[in-house]
Scaffold this motif. Structure first.
Motif, PDB file in Angstrom:
ATOM      1  N   THR B  20      -1.000  21.923 -36.268  1.00  0.00           N
ATOM      2  CA  THR B  20      -1.934  22.289 -37.332  1.00  0.00           C
ATOM      3  C   THR B  20      -1.283  23.275 -38.285  1.00  0.00           C
ATOM      4  O   THR B  20      -0.764  24.309 -37.855  1.00  0.00           O
ATOM      5  CB  THR B  20      -3.215  22.893 -36.753  1.00  0.00           C
ATOM      6  N   LEU B  21      -1.314  22.944 -39.560  1.00  0.00           N
ATOM      7  CA  LEU B  21      -0.767  23.809 -40.610  1.00  0.00           C
ATOM      8  C   LEU B  21      -1.930  24.498 -41.322  1.00  0.00           C
ATOM      9  O   LEU B  21      -2.921  23.844 -41.675  1.00  0.00           O
ATOM     10  CB  LEU B  21       0.045  22.987 -41.614  1.00  0.00           C
ATOM     11  N   SER B  22      -1.777  25.779 -41.561  1.00  0.00           N
ATOM     12  CA  SER B  22      -2.863  26.570 -42.135  1.00  0.00           C
ATOM     13  C   SER B  22      -2.743  26.721 -43.641  1.00  0.00           C
ATOM     14  O   SER B  22      -1.633  26.742 -44.191  1.00  0.00           O
ATOM     15  CB  SER B  22      -2.879  27.964 -41.500  1.00  0.00           C
ATOM     16  N   CYS B  23      -3.899  26.840 -44.269  1.00  0.00           N
ATOM     17  CA  CYS B  23      -3.948  27.080 -45.716  1.00  0.00           C
ATOM     18  C   CYS B  23      -5.248  27.788 -46.030  1.00  0.00           C
ATOM     19  O   CYS B  23      -6.317  27.381 -45.562  1.00  0.00           O
ATOM     20  CB  CYS B  23      -3.869  25.766 -46.491  1.00  0.00           C
ATOM     21  N   THR B  24      -5.155  28.859 -46.786  1.00  0.00           N
ATOM     22  CA  THR B  24      -6.353  29.513 -47.302  1.00  0.00           C
ATOM     23  C   THR B  24      -6.199  29.636 -48.805  1.00  0.00           C
ATOM     24  O   THR B  24      -5.091  29.607 -49.348  1.00  0.00           O
ATOM     25  CB  THR B  24      -6.567  30.903 -46.683  1.00  0.00           C
ATOM     26  N   TYR B  32     -14.289  21.877 -56.483  1.00  0.00           N
ATOM     27  CA  TYR B  32     -12.845  21.806 -56.665  1.00  0.00           C
ATOM     28  C   TYR B  32     -12.282  20.755 -55.716  1.00  0.00           C
ATOM     29  O   TYR B  32     -13.022  20.130 -54.936  1.00  0.00           O
ATOM     30  CB  TYR B  32     -12.186  23.165 -56.415  1.00  0.00           C
ATOM     31  N   TYR B  33     -10.989  20.548 -55.819  1.00  0.00           N
ATOM     32  CA  TYR B  33     -10.282  19.603 -54.959  1.00  0.00           C
ATOM     33  C   TYR B  33      -9.169  20.338 -54.224  1.00  0.00           C
ATOM     34  O   TYR B  33      -8.555  21.269 -54.748  1.00  0.00           O
ATOM     35  CB  TYR B  33      -9.671  18.461 -55.782  1.00  0.00           C
ATOM     36  N   LEU B  34      -8.905  19.873 -53.040  1.00  0.00           N
ATOM     37  CA  LEU B  34      -7.817  20.417 -52.227  1.00  0.00           C
ATOM     38  C   LEU B  34      -6.908  19.279 -51.793  1.00  0.00           C
ATOM     39  O   LEU B  34      -7.375  18.152 -51.553  1.00  0.00           O
ATOM     40  CB  LEU B  34      -8.378  21.137 -51.006  1.00  0.00           C
ATOM     41  N   PHE B  35      -5.630  19.595 -51.696  1.00  0.00           N
ATOM     42  CA  PHE B  35      -4.645  18.566 -51.389  1.00  0.00           C
ATOM     43  C   PHE B  35      -3.615  19.101 -50.392  1.00  0.00           C
ATOM     44  O   PHE B  35      -3.324  20.294 -50.361  1.00  0.00           O
ATOM     45  CB  PHE B  35      -3.871  18.159 -52.655  1.00  0.00           C
ATOM     46  N   TRP B  36      -3.053  18.189 -49.634  1.00  0.00           N
ATOM     47  CA  TRP B  36      -1.828  18.451 -48.900  1.00  0.00           C
ATOM     48  C   TRP B  36      -0.776  17.451 -49.382  1.00  0.00           C
ATOM     49  O   TRP B  36      -1.028  16.240 -49.419  1.00  0.00           O
ATOM     50  CB  TRP B  36      -2.028  18.284 -47.392  1.00  0.00           C
ATOM     51  N   TYR B  37       0.380  18.024 -49.738  1.00  0.00           N
ATOM     52  CA  TYR B  37       1.514  17.208 -50.149  1.00  0.00           C
ATOM     53  C   TYR B  37       2.634  17.374 -49.132  1.00  0.00           C
ATOM     54  O   TYR B  37       2.802  18.436 -48.532  1.00  0.00           O
ATOM     55  CB  TYR B  37       2.042  17.661 -51.509  1.00  0.00           C
ATOM     56  N   LYS B  38       3.427  16.319 -49.002  1.00  0.00           N
ATOM     57  CA  LYS B  38       4.584  16.314 -48.110  1.00  0.00           C
ATOM     58  C   LYS B  38       5.845  16.111 -48.944  1.00  0.00           C
ATOM     59  O   LYS B  38       5.896  15.217 -49.798  1.00  0.00           O
ATOM     60  CB  LYS B  38       4.444  15.168 -47.107  1.00  0.00           C
ATOM     61  N   GLN B  39       6.854  16.945 -48.702  1.00  0.00           N
ATOM     62  CA  GLN B  39       8.135  16.806 -49.405  1.00  0.00           C
ATOM     63  C   GLN B  39       9.255  16.687 -48.381  1.00  0.00           C
ATOM     64  O   GLN B  39       9.760  17.696 -47.885  1.00  0.00           O
ATOM     65  CB  GLN B  39       8.375  18.003 -50.325  1.00  0.00           C
ATOM     66  N   ARG B  63      -3.039   9.474 -39.058  1.00  0.00           N
ATOM     67  CA  ARG B  63      -2.761  10.574 -38.128  1.00  0.00           C
ATOM     68  C   ARG B  63      -3.010  11.949 -38.745  1.00  0.00           C
ATOM     69  O   ARG B  63      -2.862  12.973 -38.060  1.00  0.00           O
ATOM     70  CB  ARG B  63      -1.297  10.491 -37.674  1.00  0.00           C
ATOM     71  N   PHE B  64      -3.361  11.972 -40.021  1.00  0.00           N
ATOM     72  CA  PHE B  64      -3.555  13.233 -40.726  1.00  0.00           C
ATOM     73  C   PHE B  64      -5.043  13.490 -40.933  1.00  0.00           C
ATOM     74  O   PHE B  64      -5.767  12.595 -41.383  1.00  0.00           O
ATOM     75  CB  PHE B  64      -2.848  13.192 -42.086  1.00  0.00           C
ATOM     76  N   SER B  65      -5.464  14.687 -40.625  1.00  0.00           N
ATOM     77  CA  SER B  65      -6.850  15.062 -40.869  1.00  0.00           C
ATOM     78  C   SER B  65      -6.893  16.522 -41.293  1.00  0.00           C
ATOM     79  O   SER B  65      -5.943  17.280 -41.064  1.00  0.00           O
ATOM     80  CB  SER B  65      -7.713  14.836 -39.620  1.00  0.00           C
ATOM     81  N   VAL B  66      -7.990  16.888 -41.923  1.00  0.00           N
ATOM     82  CA  VAL B  66      -8.128  18.276 -42.361  1.00  0.00           C
ATOM     83  C   VAL B  66      -9.331  18.905 -41.694  1.00  0.00           C
ATOM     84  O   VAL B  66     -10.255  18.230 -41.260  1.00  0.00           O
ATOM     85  CB  VAL B  66      -8.255  18.377 -43.897  1.00  0.00           C
ATOM     86  N   ASN B  67      -9.294  20.238 -41.626  1.00  0.00           N
ATOM     87  CA  ASN B  67     -10.441  21.036 -41.219  1.00  0.00           C
ATOM     88  C   ASN B  67     -10.785  21.909 -42.414  1.00  0.00           C
ATOM     89  O   ASN B  67     -10.110  22.904 -42.689  1.00  0.00           O
ATOM     90  CB  ASN B  67     -10.116  21.884 -39.991  1.00  0.00           C
ATOM     91  N   ALA B  72     -15.198  29.882 -45.504  1.00  0.00           N
ATOM     92  CA  ALA B  72     -14.024  30.675 -45.144  1.00  0.00           C
ATOM     93  C   ALA B  72     -12.860  30.430 -46.089  1.00  0.00           C
ATOM     94  O   ALA B  72     -11.824  31.087 -45.988  1.00  0.00           O
ATOM     95  CB  ALA B  72     -13.600  30.352 -43.715  1.00  0.00           C
ATOM     96  N   LYS B  73     -13.011  29.474 -46.986  1.00  0.00           N
ATOM     97  CA  LYS B  73     -11.946  29.092 -47.925  1.00  0.00           C
ATOM     98  C   LYS B  73     -10.666  28.769 -47.165  1.00  0.00           C
ATOM     99  O   LYS B  73      -9.579  29.291 -47.443  1.00  0.00           O
ATOM    100  CB  LYS B  73     -11.731  30.184 -48.970  1.00  0.00           C
ATOM    101  N   SER B  74     -10.846  27.872 -46.219  1.00  0.00           N
ATOM    102  CA  SER B  74      -9.745  27.466 -45.353  1.00  0.00           C
ATOM    103  C   SER B  74      -9.618  25.949 -45.371  1.00  0.00           C
ATOM    104  O   SER B  74     -10.627  25.228 -45.378  1.00  0.00           O
ATOM    105  CB  SER B  74     -10.014  27.963 -43.930  1.00  0.00           C
ATOM    106  N   PHE B  75      -8.381  25.479 -45.348  1.00  0.00           N
ATOM    107  CA  PHE B  75      -8.132  24.041 -45.471  1.00  0.00           C
ATOM    108  C   PHE B  75      -6.887  23.713 -44.655  1.00  0.00           C
ATOM    109  O   PHE B  75      -5.788  23.602 -45.178  1.00  0.00           O
ATOM    110  CB  PHE B  75      -7.927  23.699 -46.945  1.00  0.00           C
ATOM    111  N   SER B  76      -7.039  23.521 -43.362  1.00  0.00           N
ATOM    112  CA  SER B  76      -5.886  23.278 -42.499  1.00  0.00           C
ATOM    113  C   SER B  76      -5.620  21.788 -42.337  1.00  0.00           C
ATOM    114  O   SER B  76      -6.539  20.964 -42.446  1.00  0.00           O
ATOM    115  CB  SER B  76      -6.080  23.937 -41.131  1.00  0.00           C
ATOM    116  N   LEU B  77      -4.377  21.464 -42.081  1.00  0.00           N
ATOM    117  CA  LEU B  77      -3.946  20.070 -41.894  1.00  0.00           C
ATOM    118  C   LEU B  77      -3.542  19.868 -40.448  1.00  0.00           C
ATOM    119  O   LEU B  77      -2.705  20.611 -39.927  1.00  0.00           O
ATOM    120  CB  LEU B  77      -2.754  19.766 -42.801  1.00  0.00           C
ATOM    121  N   LYS B  78      -4.118  18.860 -39.818  1.00  0.00           N
ATOM    122  CA  LYS B  78      -3.748  18.513 -38.457  1.00  0.00           C
ATOM    123  C   LYS B  78      -2.973  17.200 -38.465  1.00  0.00           C
ATOM    124  O   LYS B  78      -3.432  16.201 -39.048  1.00  0.00           O
ATOM    125  CB  LYS B  78      -4.981  18.385 -37.558  1.00  0.00           C
ATOM    126  N   ILE B  79      -1.811  17.227 -37.828  1.00  0.00           N
ATOM    127  CA  ILE B  79      -1.004  16.021 -37.687  1.00  0.00           C
ATOM    128  C   ILE B  79      -1.005  15.651 -36.210  1.00  0.00           C
ATOM    129  O   ILE B  79      -0.534  16.426 -35.364  1.00  0.00           O
ATOM    130  CB  ILE B  79       0.440  16.234 -38.187  1.00  0.00           C
TER     131      ILE B  79
END
Lengths: 114, 114
Positions: B20-24, B32-39, B63-67, B72-79
């Motif tokens: 799980t990767l964290s983002c606040t 608004y919109y929130l995104f996860w990008y992969k590089q 396999r990717f999902s978000v919480n 809490a203004k939190s947007f984590s990515l679960k792989i």
């Protein structure tokens, strides 16, 4: 495969030289963006365009300039390169009313000024 | 101004396990919109998943999902079931509803170990 193309991928150039980083997209997107990316740092918006003949500066102060004469083409120019310009430059685009679906990015140009 | 914070500069996970990767983020906007990008290394940045803030249901893409925790203004990515090809930099991004000003975090470098 990418529908947005950046050239060159890598560039090493001497201080004081004029350089142009190319960005082209084949998707007909009206909005295009240039970001500067340094290791461990967030992407910083340096220029954007909402269409032909539209260009705006982003948040990050930059000595570069851009032009948008054709929808598909959004080049970035540095008139006199300096070592502080060493960075990765990412070009992106989004369709009309579609930025909320995310941007399409190019593969980037890694610039080194010596 | 909106800011995006990714507090984990680097993470690693064993192949087939979950990470799980964290983002606040900080904003006064309600929509608004929130995104996860992969590089991936030396490759194009691609969109992994997006979330619309006015939807309570968490987004899922294979396999990717978000919480998404709006209060809490939190947007984590679960792989889930991590694969070697998931090795990449992951960037969290925020965009207000009515403009294209996308803000990025500093990124998390994820390494999937065999």
């Amino acid at each position: 495969e990418a529908d947005i193309y950046q050239t060159p991928r890598y560039l090493v150039i001497g201080t004081g030289k004029k350089i142009t980083l190319e960005c082209s997209q084949t998707m007909g997107h009206d909005k295009m963006y240039w970001y500067q990316q340094d290791p461990g740092m967030e992407l910083h918006l340096i220029h954007y365009s909402y269409g032909v003949n539209s260009t705006e500066k982003g948040d990050l102060s930059s000595e570069s300039t851009v032009s948008r004469i054709r929808t598909e083409h959004f080049p970035l120019t540095l008139e006199s390169a300096r070592p502080s310009h060493t960075s990765q430059y990412l070009c992106a685009s989004s369709p009309p009313g579609g930025a909320n679906y995310g941007y399409t990015f190019g593969s980037g140009t890694r610039l080194t000024v010596v | 101004a909106q800011t995006v914070t990714q507090s984990q500069p680097e993470m690693s996970v064993q192949e087939a396990e979950t990470v799980t990767l964290s983002c606040t983020y900080d904003t006064s906007e309600n929509n608004y919109y929130l995104f996860w990008y992969k590089q991936p290394p030396s490759r194009q940045m691609i969109l992994v998943i997006r979330q619309e803030a006015y939807k309570q249901q968490n987004a899922t893409e294979n396999r990717f999902s978000v919480n998404f925790q709006k209060a809490a203004k939190s947007f984590s990515l679960k792989i889930s079931d991590s694969q070697l090809g998931d090795t990449a930099m992951y960037f969290c991004a925020f965009m207000p509803l009515n403009n294209n000003d996308m803000r990025f975090g500093a990124g998390t470098r994820l390494t999937v170990k065999p």
